[in-house]
Scaffold this motif. Structure first.
Motif, PDB file in Angstrom:
ATOM      1  N   LEU A 119       0.824  -1.211   0.000  1.00 21.21           N
ATOM      2  CA  LEU A 119       0.000   0.000   0.000  1.00 21.21           C
ATOM      3  C   LEU A 119       0.859   1.262   0.000  1.00 21.21           C
ATOM      4  O   LEU A 119       0.504   2.260  -0.640  1.00 21.21           O
ATOM      5  N   ALA A 120       1.997   1.227   0.681  1.00 21.11           N
ATOM      6  CA  ALA A 120       2.908   2.378   0.677  1.00 21.11           C
ATOM      7  C   ALA A 120       3.477   2.601  -0.723  1.00 21.11           C
ATOM      8  O   ALA A 120       3.583   3.749  -1.183  1.00 21.11           O
ATOM      9  N   VAL A 121       3.827   1.518  -1.416  1.00 17.61           N
ATOM     10  CA  VAL A 121       4.337   1.641  -2.790  1.00 17.61           C
ATOM     11  C   VAL A 121       3.258   2.222  -3.696  1.00 17.61           C
ATOM     12  O   VAL A 121       3.532   3.096  -4.529  1.00 17.61           O
ATOM     13  N   GLN A 122       2.011   1.774  -3.524  1.00 14.30           N
ATOM     14  CA  GLN A 122       0.915   2.298  -4.341  1.00 14.30           C
ATOM     15  C   GLN A 122       0.712   3.784  -4.084  1.00 14.30           C
ATOM     16  O   GLN A 122       0.499   4.573  -5.017  1.00 14.30           O
ATOM     17  N   TRP A 137       3.431  10.284  -7.212  1.00 17.71           N
ATOM     18  CA  TRP A 137       4.328  10.551  -8.329  1.00 17.71           C
ATOM     19  C   TRP A 137       3.541  10.944  -9.583  1.00 17.71           C
ATOM     20  O   TRP A 137       3.911  11.869 -10.303  1.00 17.71           O
ATOM     21  N   ILE A 138       2.444  10.244  -9.852  1.00 21.95           N
ATOM     22  CA  ILE A 138       1.631  10.567 -11.027  1.00 21.95           C
ATOM     23  C   ILE A 138       0.981  11.938 -10.867  1.00 21.95           C
ATOM     24  O   ILE A 138       0.960  12.734 -11.815  1.00 21.95           O
ATOM     25  N   ILE A 139       0.459  12.230  -9.698  1.00 24.74           N
ATOM     26  CA  ILE A 139      -0.188  13.525  -9.486  1.00 24.74           C
ATOM     27  C   ILE A 139       0.814  14.661  -9.654  1.00 24.74           C
ATOM     28  O   ILE A 139       0.531  15.654 -10.334  1.00 24.74           O
ATOM     29  N   THR A 140       1.989  14.519  -9.061  1.00 22.54           N
ATOM     30  CA  THR A 140       2.976  15.589  -9.193  1.00 22.54           C
ATOM     31  C   THR A 140       3.514  15.681 -10.614  1.00 22.54           C
ATOM     32  O   THR A 140       3.817  16.782 -11.091  1.00 22.54           O
ATOM     33  N   PHE A 160       5.950   1.701 -15.484  1.00 24.22           N
ATOM     34  CA  PHE A 160       6.869   1.333 -14.400  1.00 24.22           C
ATOM     35  C   PHE A 160       6.094   0.818 -13.198  1.00 24.22           C
ATOM     36  O   PHE A 160       6.499  -0.154 -12.542  1.00 24.22           O
ATOM     37  N   TRP A 161       4.953   1.440 -12.903  1.00 25.17           N
ATOM     38  CA  TRP A 161       4.088   1.010 -11.806  1.00 25.17           C
ATOM     39  C   TRP A 161       3.618  -0.423 -12.025  1.00 25.17           C
ATOM     40  O   TRP A 161       3.630  -1.250 -11.111  1.00 25.17           O
ATOM     41  N   CYS A 162       3.200  -0.751 -13.237  1.00 21.46           N
ATOM     42  CA  CYS A 162       2.750  -2.112 -13.553  1.00 21.46           C
ATOM     43  C   CYS A 162       3.877  -3.122 -13.385  1.00 21.46           C
ATOM     44  O   CYS A 162       3.667  -4.220 -12.850  1.00 21.46           O
ATOM     45  N   VAL A 163       5.065  -2.763 -13.836  1.00 25.77           N
ATOM     46  CA  VAL A 163       6.213  -3.662 -13.697  1.00 25.77           C
ATOM     47  C   VAL A 163       6.527  -3.900 -12.222  1.00 25.77           C
ATOM     48  O   VAL A 163       6.760  -5.042 -11.797  1.00 25.77           O
ATOM     49  N   VAL A 164       6.533  -2.841 -11.424  1.00 21.76           N
ATOM     50  CA  VAL A 164       6.816  -2.986  -9.996  1.00 21.76           C
ATOM     51  C   VAL A 164       5.744  -3.831  -9.314  1.00 21.76           C
ATOM     52  O   VAL A 164       6.064  -4.710  -8.502  1.00 21.76           O
ATOM     53  N   ASP A 165       4.468  -3.617  -9.641  1.00 19.43           N
ATOM     54  CA  ASP A 165       3.406  -4.421  -9.048  1.00 19.43           C
ATOM     55  C   ASP A 165       3.531  -5.893  -9.444  1.00 19.43           C
ATOM     56  O   ASP A 165       3.304  -6.785  -8.627  1.00 19.43           O
TER      57      ASP A 165
END
Length: 89
Positions: free
Chosen positions: A19-22, A28-31, A68-73
């Motif tokens: 959950l912290a990674v999410q 990151w996306i918002i900024t 990158f988010w998908c790869v990390v998940d």
């Protein structure tokens, strides 16, 4: 004499880490998507062309973050699966 000790509560360390990674990726996306636009250094482009180019760059950046988010998940899911299989034995 009976054993009245309570069973140990399962710690959900991986869940909280996940959950912290999410949350970090959402921030990151918002900024990245709402980053400031600086139209002072556009060279020979008009103001509209400069704004359009920056919007395209922002879109490409957000897509790269999502990939990158998908790869990390996916990697986190594989690691969790291996951990669960190793713990069963």
């Amino acid at each position: 004499m009976t054993d009245t000790t309570q069973p140990r509560k399962k710690r959900r360390v991986f869940l909280w880490f996940f959950l912290a990674v999410q949350a970090l990726f959402v921030i990151w996306i918002i900024t990245g998507a709402t980053g400031g636009h600086d139209y002072s250094d556009c060279g020979s482009l008009t103001h509209q062309q400069c704004a359009d180019a920056q919007d395209v760059g922002t879109g490409i950046g957000v897509v790269l973050i999502v990939v990158f988010w998908c790869v990390v998940d996916f990697l986190l899911a594989v690691i969790y699966g291996i951990y669960r299989l190793a713990k069963r034995t």
